[in-house]
Design a protein around this motif. Structure first.
Motif, mmCIF file in Angstrom:
data_model
loop_
_atom_site.group_PDB
_atom_site.id
_atom_site.type_symbol
_atom_site.label_atom_id
_atom_site.label_comp_id
_atom_site.label_asym_id
_atom_site.label_seq_id
_atom_site.Cartn_x
_atom_site.Cartn_y
_atom_site.Cartn_z
ATOM 1 N N UNK A 200 0.851 -1.196 0.000
ATOM 2 C CA UNK A 200 0.000 0.000 0.000
ATOM 3 C C UNK A 200 0.882 1.241 0.000
ATOM 4 N N UNK A 201 0.645 2.115 -0.972
ATOM 5 C CA UNK A 201 1.323 3.410 -1.024
ATOM 6 C C UNK A 201 0.314 4.454 -0.542
ATOM 7 N N UNK A 202 0.374 4.861 0.735
ATOM 8 C CA UNK A 202 -0.687 5.681 1.323
ATOM 9 C C UNK A 202 -0.839 7.061 0.692
ATOM 10 N N UNK A 203 0.275 7.706 0.327
ATOM 11 C CA UNK A 203 0.193 9.049 -0.244
ATOM 12 C C UNK A 203 -0.501 9.010 -1.611
ATOM 13 N N UNK A 204 -0.229 7.957 -2.379
ATOM 14 C CA UNK A 204 -0.806 7.824 -3.721
ATOM 15 C C UNK A 204 -2.138 7.071 -3.707
ATOM 16 N N UNK A 205 -2.481 6.441 -2.583
ATOM 17 C CA UNK A 205 -3.703 5.642 -2.427
ATOM 18 C C UNK A 205 -3.775 4.513 -3.451
ATOM 19 N N UNK A 206 -2.621 3.857 -3.613
ATOM 20 C CA UNK A 206 -2.474 2.766 -4.576
ATOM 21 C C UNK A 206 -2.109 1.496 -3.815
ATOM 22 N N UNK A 207 -2.631 0.348 -4.279
ATOM 23 C CA UNK A 207 -2.289 -0.940 -3.667
ATOM 24 C C UNK A 207 -1.939 -1.966 -4.736
ATOM 25 N N UNK A 208 -0.862 -2.708 -4.493
ATOM 26 C CA UNK A 208 -0.530 -3.893 -5.285
ATOM 27 C C UNK A 208 -1.024 -5.086 -4.464
ATOM 28 N N UNK A 209 -2.050 -5.775 -4.953
ATOM 29 C CA UNK A 209 -2.759 -6.740 -4.124
ATOM 30 C C UNK A 209 -2.280 -8.177 -4.235
ATOM 31 N N UNK A 210 -1.324 -8.483 -5.120
ATOM 32 C CA UNK A 210 -0.990 -9.888 -5.311
ATOM 33 C C UNK A 210 -2.247 -10.647 -5.714
ATOM 34 N N UNK A 211 -2.353 -11.907 -5.330
ATOM 35 C CA UNK A 211 -3.514 -12.692 -5.737
ATOM 36 C C UNK A 211 -4.667 -12.644 -4.738
ATOM 37 N N UNK A 212 -4.626 -11.681 -3.830
ATOM 38 C CA UNK A 212 -5.822 -11.405 -3.025
ATOM 39 C C UNK A 212 -6.928 -10.854 -3.907
ATOM 40 N N UNK A 213 -6.532 -10.199 -4.991
ATOM 41 C CA UNK A 213 -7.498 -9.667 -5.955
ATOM 42 C C UNK A 213 -7.028 -10.047 -7.355
ATOM 43 N N UNK A 214 -7.931 -10.630 -8.130
ATOM 44 C CA UNK A 214 -7.677 -10.918 -9.536
ATOM 45 C C UNK A 214 -8.899 -10.490 -10.331
ATOM 46 N N UNK A 215 -8.725 -10.382 -11.631
ATOM 47 C CA UNK A 215 -9.817 -9.904 -12.464
ATOM 48 C C UNK A 215 -10.423 -11.056 -13.269
ATOM 49 N N UNK A 216 -11.676 -11.378 -12.977
ATOM 50 C CA UNK A 216 -12.431 -12.385 -13.741
ATOM 51 C C UNK A 216 -11.690 -13.710 -13.846
ATOM 52 N N UNK A 217 -11.253 -14.224 -12.685
ATOM 53 C CA UNK A 217 -10.445 -15.433 -12.677
ATOM 54 C C UNK A 217 -10.809 -16.299 -11.471
ATOM 55 N N UNK A 248 -6.163 -6.344 -15.277
ATOM 56 C CA UNK A 248 -5.761 -4.961 -15.514
ATOM 57 C C UNK A 248 -5.922 -4.111 -14.261
ATOM 58 N N UNK A 249 -5.284 -2.952 -14.276
ATOM 59 C CA UNK A 249 -5.399 -1.990 -13.189
ATOM 60 C C UNK A 249 -6.857 -1.589 -13.016
ATOM 61 N N UNK A 250 -7.303 -1.481 -11.762
ATOM 62 C CA UNK A 250 -8.694 -1.141 -11.499
ATOM 63 C C UNK A 250 -8.854 -0.354 -10.218
ATOM 64 N N UNK A 251 -10.036 -0.452 -9.645
ATOM 65 C CA UNK A 251 -10.378 0.287 -8.424
ATOM 66 C C UNK A 251 -10.869 -0.698 -7.358
ATOM 67 N N UNK A 252 -11.401 -0.150 -6.281
ATOM 68 C CA UNK A 252 -11.950 -0.984 -5.211
ATOM 69 C C UNK A 252 -13.127 -1.833 -5.687
ATOM 70 N N UNK A 253 -13.647 -1.528 -6.855
ATOM 71 C CA UNK A 253 -14.723 -2.363 -7.403
ATOM 72 C C UNK A 253 -14.239 -3.792 -7.619
ATOM 73 N N UNK A 254 -12.926 -3.952 -7.876
ATOM 74 C CA UNK A 254 -12.377 -5.302 -8.030
ATOM 75 C C UNK A 254 -12.444 -6.066 -6.711
ATOM 76 N N UNK A 255 -12.223 -5.360 -5.600
ATOM 77 C CA UNK A 255 -12.347 -5.989 -4.285
ATOM 78 C C UNK A 255 -13.797 -6.370 -4.033
ATOM 79 N N UNK A 256 -14.715 -5.465 -4.358
ATOM 80 C CA UNK A 256 -16.143 -5.745 -4.191
ATOM 81 C C UNK A 256 -16.553 -6.985 -4.979
ATOM 82 N N UNK A 257 -16.012 -7.114 -6.175
ATOM 83 C CA UNK A 257 -16.360 -8.250 -7.042
ATOM 84 C C UNK A 257 -15.848 -9.558 -6.443
ATOM 85 N N UNK A 258 -14.641 -9.518 -5.892
ATOM 86 C CA UNK A 258 -14.098 -10.709 -5.244
ATOM 87 C C UNK A 258 -14.925 -11.091 -4.016
#
Length: 319
Positions: A200-217, A248-258
């Motif tokens: 988590x990069x707090x100043x940029x509000x960016x997260x690299x989630x590893x396989x805690x979040x994936x897209x349509x998989x 692909x890069x996304x938003x918290x909607x990817x977390x919601x989907x998971x």
């Protein structure tokens, strides 16, 4: 999302924020999973190292060219090969993971005899080819084809593959501070693997989630209840952009989907168990909801139906 900066044979680099970049894997080329780059100021951090040394070498080269800095830190999100088999390229860097990830890395990622490994990997590739030929479902067939191409790339590089294990360990949180920005490494537990870390990069509000979040998989589930708990905890954080482990890069909607996916599986299994439906009947009669029907995976949803069913079936017997 994210501004595309460059495309290589293995991945596309996208700028997520100032000093924060995502390396999105191109399917079937040898990267397999995504990697992240953070310019800390005077030093450079890379998150995950891809599936092959060739892809990792390109990652290191592009990261250093992009920022003008040398890689000092490499973070391994978990022990799976598609995220760590490029570690040898970063052998001179500080390689970081949780202690549990290091333990599983040492135990599972072992090449004892290269000749045997080459033969067994080729046998697996042959099995994939047979499955591809016989598979009728388009989505599963495409997933098998990608697995085939990625494993073929790995097979080619096996003779030069070295297992380089993380040496700097943390448990729940580690802050890495730089001259321009800091990042926070977190591990809330095991979900997809026994130990899943994210950045988590707090100043940029960016997260690299590893396989805690994936897209349509339909990625394998290690612990369904922990998976849900961890993602709900992630939801409390101030995150605007996410780089998933795959996709692909996304938003918290990817977390919601998971979360929706995991909740769907949990409800379906608990309902089946309440009516004493057997595992075979549950899997064979399961109708995939429309929203998840086009998700990829070499076994489709079947593997996760089985693993979640077995988890709650065992839990039921404990009471």
């Amino acid at each position: 999302m994210g501004e595309t900066l460059l495309t290589t044979d293995y991945f596309t680099v996208k700028k997520m924020a100032e000093g924060v970049f995502a390396a999105i894997a191109i399917p079937g080329r040898g990267a397999w999973s995504n990697a992240g780059i953070v310019d800390l100021g005077t030093e450079l951090l890379v998150f995950d190292s891809f599936n092959t040394p060739s892809a990792a070498r390109e990652l290191k080269k592009q990261a250093e060219n992009l920022t003008g800095k040398k890689v000092k830190y490499l973070v391994n999100s978990h022990y799976h090969g598609d995220h760590v088999f490029g570690n040898q390229v970063f052998e001179e860097a500080v390689i970081i993971s949780t202690a549990l990830t290091q333990e599983w890395f040492r135990d599972k990622n072992v090449i004892r005899d290269i000749d045997t490994e080459m033969i067994e990997t080729q046998q697996y590739i042959n099995q994939l080819e047979f499955q591809i030929y016989n598979e009728k479902e388009t989505v599963v067939k495409e997933s098998l084809e990608n697995q085939y191409m990625e494993m073929a790339k790995l097979h080619k590089e096996l003779p030069s593959l070295e297992m380089v294990v993380p040496t700097v360990l943390f448990e729940k949180k580690l802050v890495i501070s730089g001259a321009e920005r800091s990042v926070e490494l977190y591990c809330f537990g095991g979900a997809h693997s026994p130990s899943d870390a994210f950045l988590y990069a707090p100043m940029e509000k960016v997260a690299f989630m590893g396989d805690l979040v994936t897209e349509n998989l339909h990625l394998p589930i290690f612990h369904p209840e922990e998976f849900l708990r961890i993602l709900l905890e992630v939801k409390t954080m101030d995150i605007e952009q996410i780089m998933p482990g795959h996709g692909d890069v996304g938003t918290m909607k990817q977390v919601d989907r998971m979360i929706e996916y995991l909740a769907m599986l949990r409800k379906a299994v608990i309902d089946a168990l309440s009516y004493s439906v057997s595992l075979d009947d549950f899997v064979s009669n399961f109708v995939i909801p429309d929203g998840f029907r086009n998700w990829k995976g070499t076994q489709g949803i079947k593997r996760n139906l089985e693993s979640v069913y077995n988890f709650y079936s065992l839990k039921q017997k404990e009471f």
